[in-house]
Design a protein around this motif. Structure first.
Motif, PDB file in Angstrom:
ATOM      1  N   TYR A  95      11.159   5.207  -6.085  1.00 47.55           N
ATOM      2  CA  TYR A  95      10.375   4.692  -7.196  1.00 47.55           C
ATOM      3  C   TYR A  95      10.228   3.199  -6.991  1.00 47.55           C
ATOM      4  O   TYR A  95      11.229   2.475  -6.915  1.00 47.55           O
ATOM      5  CB  TYR A  95      11.047   4.986  -8.539  1.00 47.55           C
ATOM      6  CG  TYR A  95      10.249   4.502  -9.723  1.00 47.55           C
ATOM      7  CD1 TYR A  95       9.105   5.180 -10.133  1.00 47.55           C
ATOM      8  CD2 TYR A  95      10.619   3.353 -10.418  1.00 47.55           C
ATOM      9  CE1 TYR A  95       8.363   4.740 -11.216  1.00 47.55           C
ATOM     10  CE2 TYR A  95       9.884   2.905 -11.505  1.00 47.55           C
ATOM     11  CZ  TYR A  95       8.749   3.597 -11.898  1.00 47.55           C
ATOM     12  OH  TYR A  95       8.001   3.147 -12.968  1.00 47.55           O
ATOM     13  N   LYS A  96       8.979   2.755  -6.864  1.00 49.63           N
ATOM     14  CA  LYS A  96       8.687   1.348  -6.559  1.00 49.63           C
ATOM     15  C   LYS A  96       9.484   0.885  -5.339  1.00 49.63           C
ATOM     16  O   LYS A  96      10.099  -0.189  -5.332  1.00 49.63           O
ATOM     17  CB  LYS A  96       8.954   0.471  -7.779  1.00 49.63           C
ATOM     18  CG  LYS A  96       8.030   0.777  -8.950  1.00 49.63           C
ATOM     19  CD  LYS A  96       8.244  -0.177 -10.113  1.00 49.63           C
ATOM     20  CE  LYS A  96       7.232   0.117 -11.234  1.00 49.63           C
ATOM     21  NZ  LYS A  96       7.424  -0.772 -12.404  1.00 49.63           N
ATOM     22  N   ASP A  97       9.507   1.734  -4.332  1.00 48.90           N
ATOM     23  CA  ASP A  97      10.142   1.464  -3.031  1.00 48.90           C
ATOM     24  C   ASP A  97      11.672   1.435  -3.078  1.00 48.90           C
ATOM     25  O   ASP A  97      12.303   1.081  -2.073  1.00 48.90           O
ATOM     26  CB  ASP A  97       9.622   0.147  -2.424  1.00 48.90           C
ATOM     27  CG  ASP A  97       8.162   0.237  -2.013  1.00 48.90           C
ATOM     28  OD1 ASP A  97       7.733   1.332  -1.611  1.00 48.90           O
ATOM     29  OD2 ASP A  97       7.458  -0.779  -2.127  1.00 48.90           O
ATOM     30  N   ILE A  98      12.297   1.803  -4.202  1.00 52.23           N
ATOM     31  CA  ILE A  98      13.755   1.879  -4.275  1.00 52.23           C
ATOM     32  C   ILE A  98      14.172   3.326  -4.002  1.00 52.23           C
ATOM     33  O   ILE A  98      13.871   4.222  -4.793  1.00 52.23           O
ATOM     34  CB  ILE A  98      14.285   1.427  -5.645  1.00 52.23           C
ATOM     35  CG1 ILE A  98      13.877  -0.019  -5.930  1.00 52.23           C
ATOM     36  CG2 ILE A  98      15.799   1.578  -5.711  1.00 52.23           C
ATOM     37  CD1 ILE A  98      14.474  -1.030  -4.978  1.00 52.23           C
ATOM     38  N   PRO A  99      14.851   3.573  -2.880  1.00 53.56           N
ATOM     39  CA  PRO A  99      15.242   4.955  -2.559  1.00 53.56           C
ATOM     40  C   PRO A  99      16.362   5.443  -3.470  1.00 53.56           C
ATOM     41  O   PRO A  99      17.263   4.687  -3.856  1.00 53.56           O
ATOM     42  CB  PRO A  99      15.719   4.847  -1.105  1.00 53.56           C
ATOM     43  CG  PRO A  99      16.202   3.432  -0.975  1.00 53.56           C
ATOM     44  CD  PRO A  99      15.292   2.610  -1.852  1.00 53.56           C
TER      45      PRO A  99
END
Length: 252
Positions: A95-99
């Motif tokens: 989500y928004k590049d946070i794994p």
């Protein structure tokens, strides 16, 4: 300071700014990994979350383990409230590049924790009857879900760790699967992120004999994998859980 906070360079993103809220020890974890067609799995993951893939494959992981020594920050560990058995079924998202991780289900044998965690952060916890037994160098884990009358999620397996302990290397599938430090869930209309911290995984490969496993029966028979491609075992990790926070909303 706890020893786990002396090592931070393995994390894919910084620690939260707020102090941790809860600590627990995870013991005798078995990671049962199944590769999946991303187009199939996409149908089971909320659209708000990006399905994370490794070399064009999505993955589902089933994890039976023991939770021990659970305590709140600044509060002593309380008898009858500090240990339980758990098995979770997860996949890998961003989500928004946070794994992170998205849970399809989490079964536990302590009703108070099931109610509390489901209410606090919207995780899909279910009550289950569970048994754990150590047999020399192997472990047996049994679980039968109680809370859903129309489902029969259960597992009965025996697993044994390998002899070689290793840390995962960045860029490998092992590292991609294991080094995850947040989970996503929904509480009402809000997307919630719950962060955790522990030191880097040290695992061995493992073997397992399974007599029954219907933990991913939500998949159709045509898409439900039968044999895992990879197994990991970890003896123990002390984990620190942070207050959940809102990071988004459900799509209209």
């Amino acid at each position: 300071m706890h020893d786990e906070f002396m090592q931070l360079d393995h994390r894919p993103f910084p620690l939260p700014s707020l102090p941790w809220l809860l600590s627990q020890v995870w013991e005798d974890l078995l990671f049962i990994h199944y590769p999946m067609d991303p187009n199939v799995l996409r149908n089971y993951v909320p659209l708000e979350l990006e399905l994370d893939v490794y070399q064009n494959r999505a993955w589902i992981t089933i994890i039976p383990f023991r939770v021990t020594k659970m305590k709140g920050r600044g509060i002593p560990s309380l008898p009858l409230l500090n240990a339980y058995l758990e098995i979770n079924v997860r996949t890998y998202v961003k989500y928004k590049d946070i794994p992170g991780i998205y849970f399809f289900s989490l079964d536990a044998n302590h009703p108070l924790f099931v109610i509390g965690l489901k209410t606090a952060i919207g995780l899909p916890y279910k009550n289950a009857n569970m048994e754990f037994m150590q047999m020399k160098n192997a472990f047996q884990f049994k679980s039968y879900r109680l809370s859903d009358k129309n489902t029969s999620e259960k597992i009965n397996l025996t697993y044994q760790p390998g002899n070689v302990l290793f840390e995962t290397l960045p860029g490998t599938l092992d590292h991609w699967l294991l080094e995850r430090y947040c989970m996503y869930s929904f509480r009402g209309k809000y997307l919630i992120r719950g962060d955790i911290h522990h030191d880097q995984w040290k695992v061995s490969n493992a073997t397992a004999t399974t007599s029954i496993n219907t933990m991913i029966s939500f998949l159709s028979a045509d898409n439900c994998p039968n044999t895992p491609s990879l197994l990991h075992y970890s003896k123990q990790r002390r984990v620190f859980c942070y207050p959940p926070k809102r990071v988004g909303e459900r799509l209209k």
